[in-house]
Design a protein around this motif. Structure first.
Motif, PDB file in Angstrom:
ATOM      1  N   THR A 162       0.736  -1.081   0.097  1.00  0.00           N
ATOM      2  CA  THR A 162      -0.011  -0.042   0.036  1.00  0.00           C
ATOM      3  C   THR A 162       1.404   1.137   0.116  1.00  0.00           C
ATOM      4  O   THR A 162       2.059   1.089   0.633  1.00  0.00           O
ATOM      5  N   PRO A 163       0.065   2.377  -0.622  1.00  0.00           N
ATOM      6  CA  PRO A 163       1.181   3.797  -0.019  1.00  0.00           C
ATOM      7  C   PRO A 163       1.701   4.101   0.650  1.00  0.00           C
ATOM      8  O   PRO A 163       0.725   3.631   2.219  1.00  0.00           O
ATOM      9  N   LYS A 164       2.243   4.667   0.771  1.00  0.00           N
ATOM     10  CA  LYS A 164       3.186   5.044   2.817  1.00  0.00           C
ATOM     11  C   LYS A 164       2.095   6.050   3.253  1.00  0.00           C
ATOM     12  O   LYS A 164       1.216   7.344   2.810  1.00  0.00           O
ATOM     13  N   GLY A 165       1.181   5.380   4.353  1.00  0.00           N
ATOM     14  CA  GLY A 165       0.551   6.165   5.110  1.00  0.00           C
ATOM     15  C   GLY A 165      -0.624   6.056   4.673  1.00  0.00           C
ATOM     16  O   GLY A 165      -1.815   6.576   5.128  1.00  0.00           O
ATOM     17  N   GLU A 166      -0.911   5.476   4.058  1.00  0.00           N
ATOM     18  CA  GLU A 166      -1.899   5.097   3.944  1.00  0.00           C
ATOM     19  C   GLU A 166      -2.979   3.134   3.944  1.00  0.00           C
ATOM     20  O   GLU A 166      -1.699   2.250   3.999  1.00  0.00           O
ATOM     21  N   TRP A 167      -4.487   3.070   4.073  1.00  0.00           N
ATOM     22  CA  TRP A 167      -4.560   2.037   4.354  1.00  0.00           C
ATOM     23  C   TRP A 167      -5.082   1.221   3.358  1.00  0.00           C
ATOM     24  O   TRP A 167      -5.891   2.731   2.964  1.00  0.00           O
ATOM     25  N   THR A 168      -6.079  -0.345   3.712  1.00  0.00           N
ATOM     26  CA  THR A 168      -6.984  -0.471   2.359  1.00  0.00           C
ATOM     27  C   THR A 168      -7.857  -1.568   3.614  1.00  0.00           C
ATOM     28  O   THR A 168      -7.581  -1.534   4.528  1.00  0.00           O
ATOM     29  N   SER A 169      -9.237  -2.081   2.777  1.00  0.00           N
ATOM     30  CA  SER A 169      -9.595  -2.804   3.664  1.00  0.00           C
ATOM     31  C   SER A 169      -9.281  -3.995   2.483  1.00  0.00           C
ATOM     32  O   SER A 169      -9.337  -4.175   1.431  1.00  0.00           O
ATOM     33  N   MET A 170      -9.324  -5.357   3.741  1.00  0.00           N
ATOM     34  CA  MET A 170      -9.307  -6.399   2.871  1.00  0.00           C
ATOM     35  C   MET A 170     -10.141  -7.125   3.898  1.00  0.00           C
ATOM     36  O   MET A 170     -10.028  -7.084   4.643  1.00  0.00           O
ATOM     37  N   GLY A 171     -10.972  -8.440   3.013  1.00  0.00           N
ATOM     38  CA  GLY A 171     -11.819  -9.434   4.320  1.00  0.00           C
ATOM     39  C   GLY A 171     -10.370 -10.508   4.498  1.00  0.00           C
ATOM     40  O   GLY A 171      -9.653 -10.900   3.403  1.00  0.00           O
ATOM     41  N   ILE A 172      -9.659 -10.535   5.972  1.00  0.00           N
ATOM     42  CA  ILE A 172      -8.571 -11.307   6.891  1.00  0.00           C
ATOM     43  C   ILE A 172      -9.610 -12.463   7.958  1.00  0.00           C
ATOM     44  O   ILE A 172     -10.060 -11.874   8.331  1.00  0.00           O
ATOM     45  N   PRO A 205      -8.828  -2.822   7.843  1.00  0.00           N
ATOM     46  CA  PRO A 205      -7.565  -2.197   7.420  1.00  0.00           C
ATOM     47  C   PRO A 205      -6.609  -2.413   8.066  1.00  0.00           C
ATOM     48  O   PRO A 205      -5.991  -3.240   8.765  1.00  0.00           O
ATOM     49  N   VAL A 206      -5.928  -2.695   6.685  1.00  0.00           N
ATOM     50  CA  VAL A 206      -4.348  -2.998   6.492  1.00  0.00           C
ATOM     51  C   VAL A 206      -3.060  -2.092   5.917  1.00  0.00           C
ATOM     52  O   VAL A 206      -3.937  -1.962   5.500  1.00  0.00           O
ATOM     53  N   LYS A 207      -2.092  -2.063   5.718  1.00  0.00           N
ATOM     54  CA  LYS A 207      -1.187  -1.642   5.535  1.00  0.00           C
ATOM     55  C   LYS A 207      -0.248  -2.831   5.169  1.00  0.00           C
ATOM     56  O   LYS A 207      -0.120  -4.137   5.923  1.00  0.00           O
ATOM     57  N   ILE A 208       0.506  -2.953   3.731  1.00  0.00           N
ATOM     58  CA  ILE A 208       0.897  -3.498   3.205  1.00  0.00           C
ATOM     59  C   ILE A 208       2.171  -3.714   2.660  1.00  0.00           C
ATOM     60  O   ILE A 208       2.297  -2.291   2.194  1.00  0.00           O
ATOM     61  N   ASP A 209       3.130  -3.965   3.298  1.00  0.00           N
ATOM     62  CA  ASP A 209       4.344  -3.886   2.595  1.00  0.00           C
ATOM     63  C   ASP A 209       5.237  -5.288   1.911  1.00  0.00           C
ATOM     64  O   ASP A 209       4.164  -6.680   2.084  1.00  0.00           O
ATOM     65  N   THR A 234      -0.201  -6.296   7.474  1.00  0.00           N
ATOM     66  CA  THR A 234      -0.123  -5.405   8.644  1.00  0.00           C
ATOM     67  C   THR A 234      -1.379  -5.143   9.173  1.00  0.00           C
ATOM     68  O   THR A 234      -1.787  -4.520   8.925  1.00  0.00           O
ATOM     69  N   ILE A 235      -2.209  -6.106  10.394  1.00  0.00           N
ATOM     70  CA  ILE A 235      -3.676  -4.780  10.748  1.00  0.00           C
ATOM     71  C   ILE A 235      -3.322  -3.578  11.204  1.00  0.00           C
ATOM     72  O   ILE A 235      -2.559  -3.924  12.367  1.00  0.00           O
ATOM     73  N   VAL A 236      -3.917  -2.628  10.689  1.00  0.00           N
ATOM     74  CA  VAL A 236      -3.139  -1.214  11.160  1.00  0.00           C
ATOM     75  C   VAL A 236      -4.463  -1.243  12.759  1.00  0.00           C
ATOM     76  O   VAL A 236      -5.736  -1.779  13.061  1.00  0.00           O
ATOM     77  N   ASP A 237      -3.357  -0.989  13.789  1.00  0.00           N
ATOM     78  CA  ASP A 237      -3.601  -1.205  15.296  1.00  0.00           C
ATOM     79  C   ASP A 237      -4.410   0.242  15.762  1.00  0.00           C
ATOM     80  O   ASP A 237      -4.016   0.915  15.618  1.00  0.00           O
ATOM     81  N   GLY A 238      -5.338  -0.277  16.619  1.00  0.00           N
ATOM     82  CA  GLY A 238      -5.154   1.172  17.909  1.00  0.00           C
ATOM     83  C   GLY A 238      -6.229   2.022  17.452  1.00  0.00           C
ATOM     84  O   GLY A 238      -6.127   3.116  17.635  1.00  0.00           O
TER      85      GLY A 238
END
Ligand SMILES: NC(=O)c1ccc[n+]([C@@H]2O[C@H](COP(=O)([O-])OP(=O)(O)OC[C@H]3O[C@@H](n4cnc5c(N)ncnc54)[C@H](O)[C@@H]3O)[C@@H](O)[C@H]2O)c1
Ligand SMILES: *[C@@H]1O[C@H](CO)[C@@H](O)[C@H](O)[C@H]1NC(C)=O
Ligand SMILES: *[C@@H]1O[C@H](CO)[C@@H](O)[C@H](O)[C@H]1NC(C)=O
Ligand SMILES: CC(=O)N[C@H]1CO[C@H](CO)[C@@H](O)[C@@H]1O
Length: 335
Positions: A261-271, A289-293, A298-302
């Motif tokens: 995912t682009p820096k600072g952005e997350w997306t939604s996936m069924g996980i 919401p997840v960030k991908i590298d 990884t699930i966006v936390d907090g």
């Protein structure tokens, strides 16, 4: 061109695949430096039509498309694949009960889960699109125990894109100015499109969507129901379910999973939920919401969840729990 990917698309003679295959074969998903072998699976009855799709793909004369295999043989289709895009599913026929539909799909995704287990690369990444997507995905993951649960996802990117587009339209900005919407839960009318943490670019600044929209009644009302019921609105108008937008969302999902995912952005996936995030029960495929590298997602936390959100997130979880428990009964039965 050094890299090669084997990509399976099921339901390949269907309408989503017809919009999807060109983009995958053209390098719009995995990049122009990768050559793609496409494996197209559909049921026997559709082989003639599938043959026509193959002719058209050949006629596109795409430099990245290395090989096309059309088949109704599950073993052949799943052997050594890097990506599985599982679009094919049993459609609801007139008069069919939800339970019978679930049973028919449980059978398909049990077979395909076993085929992933037995024939695919262990590093395979799976995207389930065919409905009920979340539960079909869980069934496939359950039947492929040697493949990491993390590598099973279902499509909620279409809902994510719908939410983003609704906000952008309302604010008369480009969709690219809107970031970090979230779809929680099932891909159904109980999903929760959440913009409490979303931002919109105003000049150089990213401002919270609720502060810029300044209309909480709309955000908590019509905005949510429009996104939840968008699929039904398209069926009512087109007499067919969304295909162009679904194919585009599949490409977005796969591209982000492959490249990050682009820096600072997350997306939604069924996980897969292991029970440690946002109070979502264990052993469900639930959109988050997840960030991908390069190490995966990884699930966006907090993120702070208010009471109103909690109620919506629990409602969609409960729907999935009920569906899972019903589906698991079919799994333990022999075919
Ligand atoms: N998750 C999402 O966001 C989303 C969005 C739109 C549609 N969908 C779902 O995607 C699915 C496909 O939609 P469509 O419009 O392309 O449908 P479609 O009916 O046009 O095509 C489906 C194809 O799948 C094939 N198929 C059925 N069983 C199969 C099996 N066991 N193996 C391989 N192929 C099989 C059918 O023969 C058909 O060619 C539907 O279940 C639809 O509800 C999901
Ligand atoms: C969950 O969403 C899917 C996809 O829209 C739908 O088919 C299914 O019926 C939903 N589950 C329940 C229990 O309503
Ligand atoms: C569940 O997944 C999270 C990451 O999302 C991880 O930090 C945690 O250790 C996992 N918990 C269990 C019980 O596996
Ligand atoms: C989320 C994700 O992509 N997980 C893993 C899928 O499988 C490969 C190979 O095991 C891993 O490298 C990914 O991180």
């Amino acid at each position: 061109m050094t890299d090669q990917l084997k990509v399976l698309v099921t339901g390949a003679a269907g309408q989503i695949a017809y919009s999807l295959l060109y983009s995958i074969a053209n390098g719009d998903v995995f990049g122009k430096n990768v050559s793609v072998s496409l494996i197209l699976l559909d049921i026997e009855m559709m082989q003639e039509a599938l043959g026509g799709v193959v002719l058209e793909l050949q006629d596109c004369a795409l430099p990245n498309l290395k090989k096309i295999t059309a088949t109704c043989n599950v073993q052949e289709a799943f052997t050594d694949i890097d990506y599985a895009v599982l679009v094919g599913a049993m459609p609801r026929r007139q008069g069919m009960e939800r339970k019978d539909l679930l049973k028919a799909n449980a059978k398909i995704f049990k077979e395909q889960g076993k085929a992933l287990e037995n024939y695919a690369k262990k590093s395979v990444k799976v995207l389930v699109v065919g409905n009920p997507a979340n539960t079909n995905c869980l069934i496939a993951a359950t039947c492929a125990p040697s493949i990491s649960k993390e590598n099973f996802t279902c499509l909620t990117r279409l809902d994510h894109n719908r939410a983003k587009a609704q906000i952008a339209t309302r604010l008369e900005v480009a969709t690219s100015a809107v970031r970090n919407v979230i779809i929680w839960g099932n891909h159904s009318s109980t999903q929760y499109p959440d913009v409490r943490h979303a931002t919109v670019s105003v000049g150089d600044e990213a401002k919270p969507v609720p502060l810029v929209v300044k209309d909480d009644a709309w955000l908590n009302g019509d905005f949510i129901t429009t996104v939840q019921k968008r699929g039904a609105a398209i069926i009512a108008a087109r007499k067919l379910s969304s295909a162009m937008s679904a194919a585009k969302a599949i490409c977005d999902h796969l591209r982000d999973w492959h490249f990050g995912t682009p820096k600072g952005e997350w997306t939604s996936m069924g996980i897969y939920s292991n029970g440690s995030n946002y109070g979502v029960p264990e052993n469900l495929i639930y959109s988050m919401p997840v960030k991908i590298d390069e190490n995966g997602y990884t699930i966006v936390d907090g993120l702070e969840i208010d009471d109103r959100s909690r109620v919506r997130m629990d409602a969609t979880a409960n729907e999935l729990l009920e569906e899972r428990n019903e589906a698991m009964k079919f799994l333990s039965q022999s075919d």
